[in-house]
Design a protein around this motif. Structure first.
Motif, PDB file in Angstrom:
ATOM      1  N   LYS A 131      68.650  27.107  24.177  1.00 49.23           N
ATOM      2  CA  LYS A 131      69.596  26.475  23.256  1.00 49.23           C
ATOM      3  C   LYS A 131      70.901  27.261  23.331  1.00 49.23           C
ATOM      4  O   LYS A 131      70.890  28.487  23.302  1.00 49.23           O
ATOM      5  N   THR A 166      75.878  22.035  19.781  1.00 49.76           N
ATOM      6  CA  THR A 166      74.603  22.656  20.121  1.00 49.76           C
ATOM      7  C   THR A 166      73.988  21.889  21.286  1.00 49.76           C
ATOM      8  O   THR A 166      73.836  20.669  21.219  1.00 49.76           O
ATOM      9  N   GLN A 168      70.815  21.835  24.362  1.00 51.87           N
ATOM     10  CA  GLN A 168      69.512  22.320  24.783  1.00 51.87           C
ATOM     11  C   GLN A 168      69.196  21.639  26.103  1.00 51.87           C
ATOM     12  O   GLN A 168      69.154  20.415  26.174  1.00 51.87           O
ATOM     13  N   LYS A 208      66.308  31.967  26.170  1.00 51.17           N
ATOM     14  CA  LYS A 208      66.886  30.978  25.254  1.00 51.17           C
ATOM     15  C   LYS A 208      67.356  29.749  26.033  1.00 51.17           C
ATOM     16  O   LYS A 208      68.099  29.866  26.998  1.00 51.17           O
TER      17      LYS A 208
END
Length: 180
Positions: free
Chosen positions: A75, A57, A59, A73
Motif C-alpha cells: 500500500k 492511496t 495498492q 508493504k
C-alpha cells in the motif's frame, strides 16, 4: 533517473474533462487506486484558480524482490496538488510518492488543456513522470526504475480506458430541470 512520458487525446471538451477528473476514481480499470481524500481546497480570489491537495492511496502488485527492499508493504500514498485555471483552461496536477521515497522517488506532472486544433471538442492530456531509485548498486537502481516505468506505462493505459468510461458517463448525465 528514468522519464516516462505520455500524450493522449480525449474526445471531450476541456470543461467536461476537468469536471470529470474529480470523478475519475474509483473506476474498474484503475483498481490500484483504493482511496482519494481531499486534504485542502481553496480558490485564489485574484486569479480564480482552484487549488486542491489530495492524498491518494494505492495498492498494487509489487514484485517480491522489491517488497523485501521496502519492508513488505504493498500500500502506498501519493500527495497530489492540482490547479484548475478556468481563465486559461488548464488543469495541472503534480504528485509525489510519500511511501518508499527513500528507495524510489516519483515526481509526476499531468496537464489537461484544450486541443489547439479542436479546442471545443478535444482535450490534450500530457503526462511526465521522473522516476529515481536510490540504492547502493547502479544495476539495482536501473532494475527498480525500469520496473517503475513499465508499471507507469500499464497504469497509464488502464487509466485512460477507465477515464474514458467516466467521461462517457458524465457526458450522458442530463440536468434535472426541477433542481435548477
Amino acid at each position: 533517473m528514468k522519464i516516462f512520458e505520455s500524450q493522449q487525446s480525449f474526445n471531450y471538451s476541456w470543461n467536461l474533462v476537468s469536471f470529470a477528473n474529480w470523478k475519475k476514481y474509483p473506476n474498474n480499470k484503475s483498481a490500484h487506486v483504493v482511496a482519494v481524500d481531499v486534504l485542502r481546497r481553496e480558490v485564489d480570489p485574484q486569479t480564480g484558480i482552484l487549488r486542491t491537495e489530495r492524498l491518494i492511496t494505492c495498492q498494487q502488485q509489487i514484485p517480491s524482490w522489491l517488497l523485501v527492499l521496502v519492508g513488505g508493504k504493498d500500500k502506498s500514498y501519493v500527495r497530489e496538488i492540482s490547479e484548475i485555471d478556468p481563465k486559461n483552461q488548464k488543469l495541472t496536477m503534480r504528485s509525489i510518492n510519500l511511501t518508499m521515497n527513500k528507495v524510489l522517488s516519483v515526481y509526476e506532472t499531468v496537464i489537461y488543456k484544450p486541443d489547439p486544433i479542436q479546442p471545443l471538442t478535444k482535450t490534450i492530456f500530457l503526462q511526465e513522470a521522473q522516476i529515481t531509485a536510490y540504492a547502493s548498486f547502479k544495476k539495482l537502481c536501473n532494475k527498480i526504475e525500469d520496473w517503475s516505468v513499465e508499471r507507469f506505462d500499464s497504469n497509464s493505459k488502464l487509466g485512460k480506458a477507465g477515464f474514458d468510461e467516466i467521461l462517457k458517463q458524465v457526458a450522458n448525465i442530463k440536468p434535472n430541470p426541477a433542481k435548477l
